[in-house]
Design a protein around this motif. Structure first.
Motif, PDB file in Angstrom:
ATOM      1  N   HIS A 237       0.817  -1.209   0.000  1.00 22.01           N
ATOM      2  CA  HIS A 237       0.000   0.000   0.000  1.00 22.01           C
ATOM      3  C   HIS A 237       0.853   1.263   0.000  1.00 22.01           C
ATOM      4  O   HIS A 237       1.944   1.284   0.579  1.00 22.01           O
ATOM      5  N   VAL A 238       0.309   2.317  -0.600  1.00 24.25           N
ATOM      6  CA  VAL A 238       0.792   3.682  -0.394  1.00 24.25           C
ATOM      7  C   VAL A 238      -0.364   4.475   0.206  1.00 24.25           C
ATOM      8  O   VAL A 238      -1.468   4.486  -0.349  1.00 24.25           O
ATOM      9  N   VAL A 250       2.521  11.811  -5.867  1.00 28.50           N
ATOM     10  CA  VAL A 250       2.315  11.307  -7.230  1.00 28.50           C
ATOM     11  C   VAL A 250       3.544  10.541  -7.702  1.00 28.50           C
ATOM     12  O   VAL A 250       3.439   9.442  -8.263  1.00 28.50           O
ATOM     13  N   ARG A 251       4.734  11.127  -7.489  1.00 27.85           N
ATOM     14  CA  ARG A 251       5.972  10.475  -7.942  1.00 27.85           C
ATOM     15  C   ARG A 251       6.170   9.132  -7.247  1.00 27.85           C
ATOM     16  O   ARG A 251       6.556   8.137  -7.876  1.00 27.85           O
ATOM     17  N   ILE A 252       5.912   9.106  -5.935  1.00 23.36           N
ATOM     18  CA  ILE A 252       6.096   7.863  -5.188  1.00 23.36           C
ATOM     19  C   ILE A 252       5.088   6.811  -5.631  1.00 23.36           C
ATOM     20  O   ILE A 252       5.434   5.643  -5.837  1.00 23.36           O
ATOM     21  N   THR A 253       3.833   7.204  -5.790  1.00 22.13           N
ATOM     22  CA  THR A 253       2.805   6.252  -6.225  1.00 22.13           C
ATOM     23  C   THR A 253       3.124   5.715  -7.616  1.00 22.13           C
ATOM     24  O   THR A 253       3.010   4.503  -7.877  1.00 22.13           O
ATOM     25  N   CYS A 267       3.345  -1.498  -5.557  1.00 19.89           N
ATOM     26  CA  CYS A 267       2.113  -1.040  -4.896  1.00 19.89           C
ATOM     27  C   CYS A 267       0.887  -1.602  -5.603  1.00 19.89           C
ATOM     28  O   CYS A 267       0.773  -1.520  -6.821  1.00 19.89           O
ATOM     29  N   GLU A 268      -0.033  -2.168  -4.830  1.00 17.67           N
ATOM     30  CA  GLU A 268      -1.279  -2.706  -5.374  1.00 17.67           C
ATOM     31  C   GLU A 268      -2.496  -1.942  -4.851  1.00 17.67           C
ATOM     32  O   GLU A 268      -3.593  -2.105  -5.387  1.00 17.67           O
ATOM     33  N   ILE A 350       3.871   5.494   3.700  1.00 15.63           N
ATOM     34  CA  ILE A 350       3.108   6.704   3.967  1.00 15.63           C
ATOM     35  C   ILE A 350       3.839   7.878   3.340  1.00 15.63           C
ATOM     36  O   ILE A 350       5.067   7.943   3.353  1.00 15.63           O
ATOM     37  N   VAL A 351       3.057   8.790   2.759  1.00 16.43           N
ATOM     38  CA  VAL A 351       3.617  10.056   2.279  1.00 16.43           C
ATOM     39  C   VAL A 351       3.026  11.148   3.147  1.00 16.43           C
ATOM     40  O   VAL A 351       1.804  11.347   3.169  1.00 16.43           O
TER      41      VAL A 351
END
Length: 423
Positions: A237-238, A250-253, A267-268, A350-351
């Protein structure tokens, strides 16, 4: 005839396991220099044997259509000069890592003078079952032997010729440098019953590590009579918090989902705090759609972005492809509750720009790796500085997270006295 064949197979597997046990005893007393000499010499020998390995690999590629492999699976199977050079470089990198064996983890001298040390030692014999990727054959052999363990390799039949060619080189070099030749053995039968025989040999095998589909891993976990280091699947997860930098999110996702979709640390599932959902979801939807990713959402996310409804099964799914589930949550506590309910205890992120919230998230989420403002794709032995890894564990005993050299060791207590007796 079937009974005779079964008896012969059981005897063959027993011979392999007993040889590995004997080799493990020899490995336990070897110094790092000899193990490193084997790794470095094997790297050079693999390069010199490139033509033989490529010829063996060509046999596997020719047979690939008969096994119904996808284009992506065939690509992972293919070797060329560059990939063999990469395998050799991997052995050199393992040689450069510190040898964990003999490390004193802690020690003390008791008031009466008794000296007690907790010392790192090999597990013994590793039974490793893995998918059809020839480079994994060399990686697993390297990390097991460097950590002082003998390894029994059971690769997929799709890479049988390639793996055999690689193991032949490793064993030849072992004999040349004085390493026990049976320290590395490849199971040379495609009979699936062989796995069942090995899983009953806890008198010779200390740990089993399966790496492949969930069905295989669940079978191993249910049948094994020795400990198993494993993870069943990766539903990572993110969570985008109310205090997140949305461009960073956005960049991390995007990276966590799209950098490589068919891996266990991709990430799912995407969770978004309600306070930023109306701004963030359209932003990330545009980026993900550019990668062909379908978002499946709950009612609140679908009210913001047009997407199909997520089913109950979607929340726990490991898609391994261009699909992601999306939900809007009211708090970090609700995000952690969702993750602990549906996640696989693999990797979750987590962001956020709020330190207190990040600490609460990392304390509440029960996963092997919890990321703060970083992609889930970093849960990897090389990215953690462990060098090569043999897998990622979501268990809590004996190892958790990426399993490198230290995770393939245990410890013993060594006690020194001077005629001490207990009164």
């Amino acid at each position: 005839m079937a009974t005779a064949d079964a008896t012969n197979l059981s005897s063959h597997c027993r011979h392999i396991a007993d040889a590995a046990r004997q080799a493990a005893s020899g490995l336990a007393v070897l110094d790092a220099e000899l193990k490193n000499a084997w790794l470095l010499a094997s790297a050079e020998a693999l390069l010199k044997s490139t033509s033989e390995i490529l010829a063996a690999n060509a046999q596997d590629i020719a047979a690939a259509p008969d096994y119904g492999l996808s284009d992506a699976q065939i690509d992972r199977l293919v070797l060329d000069e560059q990939r063999i050079a990469g395998i050799a470089q991997g052995l050199r990198e393992v040689a450069a890592l510190p040898d964990p064996c003999g490390e004193v983890i802690e020690g003390q001298t008791r008031p009466g003078g008794l000296q007690i040390q907790k010392v790192r030692v090999p597990l013994g014999v590793v039974f490793f079952i893995y998918e059809s990727r020839p480079n994994v054959t060399a990686d697993a052999a390297a990390i097991c032997v460097k950590s002082g363990n003998a390894v029994i390799l059971r690769g997929g039949k799709e890479a049988a010729h390639s793996s055999a060619a690689i193991v032949d080189v490793l064993r030849r070099v072992a004999a040349e440098v004085g390493l026990p030749e049976a320290a590395v053995q490849l199971v040379d039968t495609a009979d699936r019953a062989a796995v069942g025989h090995f899983l009953k040999m806890d008198d010779a095998i200390d740990v089993t590590i399966p790496r492949g589909g969930e069905g295989l891993i669940r079978r191993v976990a249910s049948e094994a009579t020795m400990p198993v280091i494993k993870h069943f699947h990766g539903n990572c997860h993110v969570y985008v918090d109310a205090a997140a930098d949305l461009q960073m999110a956005v960049r991390i996702t995007e990276n966590a989902k799209c950098q490589r979709m068919g891996v266990c640390n991709a990430c799912e599932s995407l969770l978004v705090h309600r306070d930023v959902a109306e701004r963030f979801l359209p932003m990330v939807a545009e980026v993900l759609s550019g990668h062909g990713v379908e978002m499946r959402g709950d009612q609140r996310s679908r009210a913001i972005v047009d997407m199909p409804a997520a089913s109950e099964a979607d929340w726990g799914a490991e898609f391994l492809g261009p699909t992601i589930s999306v939900a809007v949550v009211d708090s970090v506590e609700q995000a952690a509750e969702h993750i602990n309910r549906y996640g696989s205890r693999h990797t979750d992120a987590i962001v956020t720009g709020d330190l207190r919230t990040s600490r609460r998230f990392t304390a509440m989420v029960d996963s092997a790796a919890v990321m703060v403002n970083a992609s889930t794709r970093f849960n990897d032995g090389s990215q953690f500085g462990l060098g090569a890894e043999i897998g990622i564990s979501t268990d809590k005993f004996h190892a958790r997270g990426p399993c490198g050299l230290r995770e393939l060791t245990t410890y013993k207590y060594i006690v020194h006295g001077d005629g001490h007796i207990r009164s």
